[in-house]
Design a protein around this motif. Structure first.
Motif, PDB file in Angstrom:
ATOM      1  N   GLY A   1       1.148  -1.351  -0.064  1.00 48.59           N
ATOM      2  CA  GLY A   1      -0.298  -0.053  -0.398  1.00 48.59           C
ATOM      3  C   GLY A   1       0.787   1.682  -0.076  1.00 48.59           C
ATOM      4  O   GLY A   1       0.729   2.868  -0.672  1.00 48.59           O
ATOM      5  N   LEU A   2       2.020   1.359   0.624  1.00 54.15           N
ATOM      6  CA  LEU A   2       2.586   1.980   0.645  1.00 54.15           C
ATOM      7  C   LEU A   2       3.545   2.825  -0.460  1.00 54.15           C
ATOM      8  O   LEU A   2       3.940   3.682  -0.667  1.00 54.15           O
ATOM      9  CB  LEU A   2       3.074   2.769   2.238  1.00 54.15           C
ATOM     10  CG  LEU A   2       4.499   3.477   2.211  1.00 54.15           C
ATOM     11  CD1 LEU A   2       4.116   4.355   2.664  1.00 54.15           C
ATOM     12  CD2 LEU A   2       5.687   2.866   2.961  1.00 54.15           C
ATOM     13  N   VAL A   3       3.718   1.203  -1.495  1.00 52.91           N
ATOM     14  CA  VAL A   3       4.243   1.952  -2.885  1.00 52.91           C
ATOM     15  C   VAL A   3       3.188   2.689  -3.227  1.00 52.91           C
ATOM     16  O   VAL A   3       4.059   2.808  -4.471  1.00 52.91           O
ATOM     17  CB  VAL A   3       5.077   0.901  -2.832  1.00 52.91           C
ATOM     18  CG1 VAL A   3       5.557   0.686  -4.111  1.00 52.91           C
ATOM     19  CG2 VAL A   3       5.993   0.001  -1.946  1.00 52.91           C
ATOM     20  N   LEU A   4       2.338   2.388  -3.250  1.00 56.09           N
ATOM     21  CA  LEU A   4       1.608   2.278  -4.314  1.00 56.09           C
ATOM     22  C   LEU A   4       1.569   3.633  -4.407  1.00 56.09           C
ATOM     23  O   LEU A   4       0.327   4.776  -5.100  1.00 56.09           O
ATOM     24  CB  LEU A   4      -0.391   1.351  -4.906  1.00 56.09           C
ATOM     25  CG  LEU A   4      -0.032   0.171  -5.139  1.00 56.09           C
ATOM     26  CD1 LEU A   4      -1.262  -0.884  -4.940  1.00 56.09           C
ATOM     27  CD2 LEU A   4       0.753  -0.396  -6.312  1.00 56.09           C
ATOM     28  N   GLY A   5       1.052   4.104  -2.783  1.00 56.88           N
ATOM     29  CA  GLY A   5       0.572   5.502  -2.704  1.00 56.88           C
ATOM     30  C   GLY A   5       1.679   6.426  -2.657  1.00 56.88           C
ATOM     31  O   GLY A   5       1.297   7.290  -3.014  1.00 56.88           O
ATOM     32  N   LEU A   6       2.997   6.226  -3.031  1.00 52.78           N
ATOM     33  CA  LEU A   6       3.866   6.651  -3.084  1.00 52.78           C
ATOM     34  C   LEU A   6       3.798   7.182  -4.370  1.00 52.78           C
ATOM     35  O   LEU A   6       4.039   8.097  -5.090  1.00 52.78           O
ATOM     36  CB  LEU A   6       5.357   6.403  -2.518  1.00 52.78           C
ATOM     37  CG  LEU A   6       6.212   6.488  -1.325  1.00 52.78           C
ATOM     38  CD1 LEU A   6       7.442   5.574  -1.007  1.00 52.78           C
ATOM     39  CD2 LEU A   6       5.971   8.227  -1.347  1.00 52.78           C
ATOM     40  N   ILE A   7       3.921   6.000  -5.056  1.00 54.70           N
ATOM     41  CA  ILE A   7       3.906   6.287  -7.149  1.00 54.70           C
ATOM     42  C   ILE A   7       2.467   7.282  -7.424  1.00 54.70           C
ATOM     43  O   ILE A   7       3.017   8.172  -8.056  1.00 54.70           O
ATOM     44  CB  ILE A   7       3.615   4.775  -7.775  1.00 54.70           C
ATOM     45  CG1 ILE A   7       4.386   3.858  -7.094  1.00 54.70           C
ATOM     46  CG2 ILE A   7       3.272   5.103  -8.534  1.00 54.70           C
ATOM     47  CD1 ILE A   7       4.533   2.333  -7.837  1.00 54.70           C
TER      48      ILE A   7
END
Length: 371
Positions: A304-310
């Motif tokens: 979720g954090l990776v997708l949120g950062l992207i």
């Protein structure tokens, strides 16, 4: 442990998508809010950073422009010029007012510049523009964005000014800038005895810190700040004004992420209690099973954090193209903060499922399954 946690998370793809998507949305919300505030801070301090002055001289006790008022007697300008180490001193006048273009009003920082000024100038004139002469104005911000062009007229303090040029890169989403001759601003205000600030350029080999100290020592009734100090105080105004909003919005985003993650992990654990019962019956310790739950929570956060950062970085890249006054700056500190808080939220979300597993009696689970 990792394989079991991954299987539990992705066994129901829809539930996994909802959990990860909720976390990503929450993280993007927090990152985007921090990026908006960071971008606004940079825009607020842009004029100070790019004005070309090493030292800003203001009325005693004044260390910024926004939300402040400074009046320096014009006679002190010559005293500043005579301080050893001063290469050049330019007085400017400043106030916040309204620029009227057509039937629209825009909040603007109006800056009066003396003829021949080399500091405090518009950042970069759009091709075709010139520095303002008497009765003219250079605009930067929402007025130009709204369609006002060179040659058009705008009203400032009840007087009409012809747009002689448009500047870019100094205005923010909160306020535009309007540069007019100092003599015109003096006339409209009915007072030519004071200025707001004196912009000072240091002589070669003279540091801004030593020069600001010398000015305060030799000139009474003024406060001298280096460019870095003055810009920092400008940005602090934004932080002070936005702290409560940022806390509320960040808390809202984190609560969303916590609720989605907690519900996801709890339902995933509850639906597989029989499997955990079997694992317990064959010797798996509560600690090991708790590790599966924690790993599942951590996996949800990482994805979720990776997708949120992207998503946040994509928003930051797109936003200026949609609105040139709207900058988003994702800082390393913000990413670290969101990452640490995210894993803390994951740990909290895993508590209820762990308690449930700790109290699980394999015999009871088997009896329920038989029944």
């Amino acid at each position: 442990m990792f394989a079991l946690a991954r299987n539990n998370l992705f066994r129901s793809r829809m539930k996994a998508l909802m959990a990860i998507g909720g976390v990503a949305l929450a993280m993007m919300l927090v990152l985007s809010l921090d990026a908006i505030l960071a971008g606004l801070e940079n825009r607020i301090g842009a004029f100070v950073e790019r004005a070309g002055a090493d030292v800003w001289v203001a009325q005693s006790g004044v260390r910024n422009m926004h939300m402040a008022s400074s009046a320096v007697p014009r006679g002190l300008v010559d005293q500043v010029r005579q301080v050893p180490g001063v290469a050049e001193a330019t007085p400017i006048r400043y106030l916040t007012n309204v620029v009227r273009s057509g039937d629209q009003d825009y909040i603007a920082t109006v800056i009066g510049l003396p003829v021949g000024a080399t500091m405090g100038l518009p950042n970069a004139l759009v091709p075709g523009g010139t520095m303002p002469k008497s009765g003219q104005v250079v605009i930067d911000g929402a007025v130009g964005k709204a369609g006002a062009n060179v040659g058009d007229g705008v009203r400032i303090l009840g007087s009409t000014f012809e747009i002689s040029g448009r500047s870019e890169g100094l205005a923010s989403s909160l306020s535009s800038l309007a540069f007019i001759p100092l003599s015109d601003l003096d006339r409209m205000l009915g007072n030519d005895r004071v200025v707001s600030y004196v912009l000072v350029r240091a002589a070669p080999g003279v540091s801004a810190e030593s020069l600001s100290a010398a000015i305060e020592t030799r000139v009474n009734g003024v406060t001298a700040s280096t460019r870095t100090q003055f810009a920092g105080e400008e940005r602090r105004v934004v932080r002070d004004m936005s702290t409560e909003i940022a806390v509320i919005m960040n808390l809202a985003g984190l609560l969303i992420g916590f609720a989605v993650m907690a519900l996801s992990i709890y339902t995933a654990t509850a639906s597989r209690l029989p499997e955990y019962g079997v694992l317990k019956a064959v010797g798996a310790s509560t600690r090991r099973l708790a590790g599966v739950v924690v790993t599942q929570a951590a996996l949800t956060v990482v994805v979720g954090l990776v997708l949120g950062l992207i998503a946040a970085y994509a928003t930051a890249l797109i936003a200026p193209h949609l609105d040139p006054l709207f900058d988003l700056e994702i800082t390393f500190a913000s990413v670290v903060k969101v990452s640490l808080v995210s894993f803390a939220v994951a740990a909290l979300a895993a508590i209820a499922p762990i308690i449930q597993i700790a109290g699980l009696d394999p015999a009871v689970v088997f009896r329920r399954r038989i029944a």
